[in-house]
Design an enzyme around this catalytic site. Structure first.
Site, PDB file in Angstrom:
ATOM      1  N   ASP B 205     -30.097 -29.199  15.422  1.00  0.00           N
ATOM      2  CA  ASP B 205     -29.913 -29.013  13.968  1.00  0.00           C
ATOM      3  C   ASP B 205     -31.251 -29.051  13.221  1.00  0.00           C
ATOM      4  OD1 ASP B 205     -29.136 -29.251  11.279  1.00  0.00           O
ATOM      5  OD2 ASP B 205     -28.120 -31.174  11.544  1.00  0.00           O
ATOM      6  N   HIS B 377     -27.983 -34.763   7.570  1.00  0.00           N
ATOM      7  CA  HIS B 377     -28.768 -34.111   8.625  1.00  0.00           C
ATOM      8  C   HIS B 377     -30.031 -34.906   8.958  1.00  0.00           C
ATOM      9  CE1 HIS B 377     -26.309 -30.456   8.405  1.00  0.00           C
ATOM     10  NE2 HIS B 377     -26.221 -30.760   7.125  1.00  0.00           N
TER      11      HIS B 377
END
Lengths: 561, 561
Positions: B205, B377
């Site tokens: 990610d 994130h």
């Protein structure tokens, strides 16, 4: 524009001994700053700026204040004071001068130079009156004193307005960098002096009222720019506002120190830097500057570009570089510095530019990852200094959206201004100052006036609403020819569509439905074109909605033959 | 979508012992995540999400990955793994299942529950295979192991894919909160164990790769929310994402502690919280919840609303409250908390909501002035932990725009991955893993597929281009009736315009010009409707441009009678 006092009617006639304040722009928005002061039948204007459109105003070039309130009284205008040379303070002047070309324009040397250059592009030669900080000068009953303020453009002024009905202090846009590059501090001592005399109404910049603390000095950017120059191995491209002369100066100084040459890119950048250099606001060492065409002959490690386009404007050089659609090709190892704020609404465009530049291998330095920008507006800590030094009897927060004006009002109350002396208004709200008290007394029109192409005001809210529908959904036009003698339909309805996503193959499905509806109407004796149009609109719209669950604009056209 | 390797053709046939990776979405953008893994003629899909449109895609509801690459091979799909329940990972599943309804959907309990509820709205009953963290399960030649990861929705998974051609680790979306509310840590030890076995390709990610350091714990928001509850004297309205169960839990806990009742507002909020409660992901004390209609009977000091609309969506309850267009009227003293990120592109809408709420007197708490949001994130610091623990032979940064993927690639190189083993790709770029080396071998179509209303793919780039023109400038339609026998013009051209800002009075100016041009054409023997249309378009366009300096779409219609 609606306002928070829908109960307000037009203001009463202006009484004796009353000073009236009518903000025509800048209250409830960031931009198109313009305030009308009125005393004894005469008007003083402060600033006349533009607002840049958002996505809610598609296709609009600029948004102006509505001059309607003063249109019939332009001969009563004593002067228009321009506090500084930013577009949101001077951008609407060409449009106002179309209505009365000889309004005296009052401002500092740089402000007037930038304004005269702009007016020249509109082929207007104005009446100007240059003033300097510290100067005091009367225009009719308005006795003005100009005070230096520090902002993100040199030579900005605050203005104190003394009238028999009371004294105002209008800060203009300002901040209080204590180590400004040009040594020109905001004249807080002057504010205090006028405060000691008695300020009945303070109009002060609210833009950063939500931001706690104090500004970082413009000077602190130097070290960061120097670091960028140290690390850069290839070309350096700096994008910033074309009016930010001090920012450009810092880049020139760094380029000079690192033995690089500099080219300016962009019409407004070139124009403004020429003016600034001519007037001595920008200092350019000897042979530092080159023409952008000469850059190709330089080693990339010796080249710097200073460009506009820091907001990701679609046609700007920087955006075209990001899209590889410019003579300057971004290469692996180039460094791009976005040395500017990010104006709300431009986030997506700027992000696209950063992604484009990154894709081709450039390193992008921006305010999100380095101190390459400081704001031009005083945050809360500084606003409180002003409130405490001026000790105003009444406060009107100006230059800001609701969130900023509310935050500024809160600061005013914290510093001791009584709650009922803190006036929160917005564009068009009329505030009268009488016997030391400011009160809302009415409201006047202060809506948006749109400039689109060559015309002012042609594009209305209704046209914008149509644009929004067309832009979201496209249109379907249905043309039906009707005999003007028999009222009978001639041939088949014709369908044209753009932007609706409906394929021409699908027309066969709906044409019979429309025909059927028209035949039924004929059988019912309906021949009125308006009724037929309505019928066609409904039938077509129903089909589109049922089939596609979309709502394009339906445009029925009945051609009478 | 173009890609950075225009020289790339279609990929070669897949060789033996090769694992192919084809990202169909999520590389070069934030959203519509979807990756195809291919081995020995069989396919494994990971995620199938939507992208939300920007202003460049007016009127579009959703953007899907282009399924074209797999359309003819859907029977070869062994499974579709959903790493978690966010729309950008599961939102396109209903559209994929239209093409093959029995693709096995593999995911955790909550992910599948959210997905099944969504598919139910599309009247699709899918084949699901629930997996738990730590579980290992084969789908054909793909041997999958699922690992828990911490994200902004519970029950998220990473997936390791072992094949005879090598091992992949796909992190999904993750961060590494070390004190997660549910105690479910990202399984870094599991990453390390698989790393020790040998990971040939890490897909990780990239969303926050530009952000230095480490996440703040979700837990740290509790204190801030508690402060808000302490200070609030009237109603509290919290807006957050309908999937952020932990955030909602914290608000519920605060409400309970302060003796307030809570109502959920918004369809997706109600649906998700019911699911979360039923499955035990949300703990709701006894009589805490009330129906929104019961709020009116409560003292505002006892009421909390939890609502969607944190992105300023035009039709959301929060936006309507800000516009005083909702049954819940914002009053002086209300507190509104925007407990969410600000998705790029929504800045203006959110700003308008904040200004609207502020105008009516609400205090607005948002991530700009309080710690009411932390990202889901992993920032750079955490990404480096993963890189160092996994020690991948090759790295493919996923889930990000160019700026994020480049930053992630930089981190990979810093941690010792050789430069030629860091593959920067974007959607449609085909990466083959063969004998431990990942290489770009070709490109396939991976453009945007637009959902608008009921249809998928009808609205094309060309329709969007038309919408952009129509939305900026409106249109001018000119209808000319022509005799199909004589070719002569019948009557006068008729003009219709919307959104152009041209007044009907001006038609008289241009109609004679169009007629003159048509008469000239008749004299020259031109009768071809296409040529006549072109003529009308040019003549009208010239007039509009000269008179107004605008460029609306000109739509000439020749009706043959």
């Amino acid at each position: 524009m609606s306002h928070p006092h829908p109960e307000l009617g037009p203001p009463p006639p202006l009484g004796a001994g009353t000073l009236r304040v009518v903000p025509l722009g800048g209250l409830g928005e960031i931009g198109r700053n313009m305030t009308v002061f009125e005393y004894d039948g005469k008007l003083l204007l402060v600033d006349c700026g533009v607002l840049f459109p958002e996505e809610e105003q598609p296709g609009v070039d600029l948004i102006l204040p509505d001059f309607d309130y003063i249109r019939d009284r332009l001969d009563d205008v004593e002067a228009l004071v321009l506090t500084h040379g930013h577009e949101d303070h001077i951008g609407a002047v060409p449009f106002l001068l179309r209505e009365r070309p000889d309004i005296p324009l009052v401002g500092s040397r740089l402000t007037l130079a930038l304004l005269v250059a702009k007016l020249g592009e509109h082929r207007i030669k104005p009446e100007t009156i240059q003033v300097a900080e510290g100067e005091r000068r009367s225009f009719g009953a308005f006795d003005l004193e100009f005070l230096p303020v520090n902002h993100s453009i040199p030579d900005a002024l605050a203005v104190a307005v003394r009238t028999p009905a009371g004294t105002l202090l209008h800060t203009g846009d300002f901040k209080m960098d204590q180590l400004p590059l040009d040594g020109r501090l905001t004249d807080l001592a002057g504010f205090a002096r006028i405060g000691d005399e008695g300020v009945d109404l303070l109009l002060s910049d609210s833009t950063n009222a939500e931001v706690p603390g104090f500004v970082t000095s413009e000077r602190d950017i130097s070290g960061v720019i120097d670091d960028v120059f140290h690390q850069a191995e290839q070309r350096i491209i700096v994008a910033c506002f074309a009016s930010h002369i001090h920012r450009v100066q810092q880049v020139l100084d760094a380029a000079h120190a690192h033995g690089r040459k500099v080219a300016f890119v962009g019409r407004s950048m070139l124009r403004n830097m020429n003016i600034a250099r001519d007037l001595g606001y920008l200092s350019v060492p000897g042979d530092l500057l080159v023409d952008v065409r000469e850059l190709d002959d330089l080693d990339p490690a010796d080249a710097v570009l200073i460009s506009t386009g820091s907001q990701g404007e679609p046609m700007s050089a920087l955006t075209r570089m990001a899209n590889r659609d410019h003579q300057i090709r971004i290469e692996e190892g180039d460094t791009v510095v976005l040395a500017s704020s990010l104006i709300p609404g431009n986030e997506n465009s700027v992000n696209r530019v950063i992604n484009g530049l990154t894709r081709w291998g450039a390193k992008v330095v921006h305010k999100g990852n380095a101190l390459v920008h400081v704001s031009g507006h005083a945050p809360a800590g500084e606003l409180m200094y002003v409130l405490n030094m001026v000790k105003p009897r009444n406060v009107l927060p100006v230059h800001g959206e609701w969130r900023h004006m509310r935050a500024h009002a809160h600061l005013a109350r914290l510093t001791g201004v009584p709650n009922d002396r803190v006036v929160i208004a917005e564009d068009g709200i009329v505030v009268d100052l009488h016997e030391g008290a400011a009160r809302i007394v009415g409201a006047v029109d202060a809506g948006y006036v749109y400039v689109d192409g060559a015309s002012v005001g042609d594009v209305t809210e209704s046209a914008l609403k149509d644009r929004r529908i067309l832009g979201e959904e496209g249109f379907v036009s249905v043309v039906v020819a009707v005999s003007s003698t028999s009222g009978k339909i001639i041939g088949e309805p014709e369908i044209h569509t753009r932007g609706s996503g409906i394929d021409a193959d699908a027309y066969d499905e709906v044409i019979p439905k429309i025909q059927e509806a028209l035949e039924q109407a004929a059988a019912d004796g309906i021949t009125d074109p308006a009724q037929l149009r309505q019928l066609v609109r409904r039938r077509t719209g129903r089909w589109v909605n049922e089939t596609y669950r979309r709502r394009p604009m339906i445009v029925p056209v009945i051609v009478e033959i």
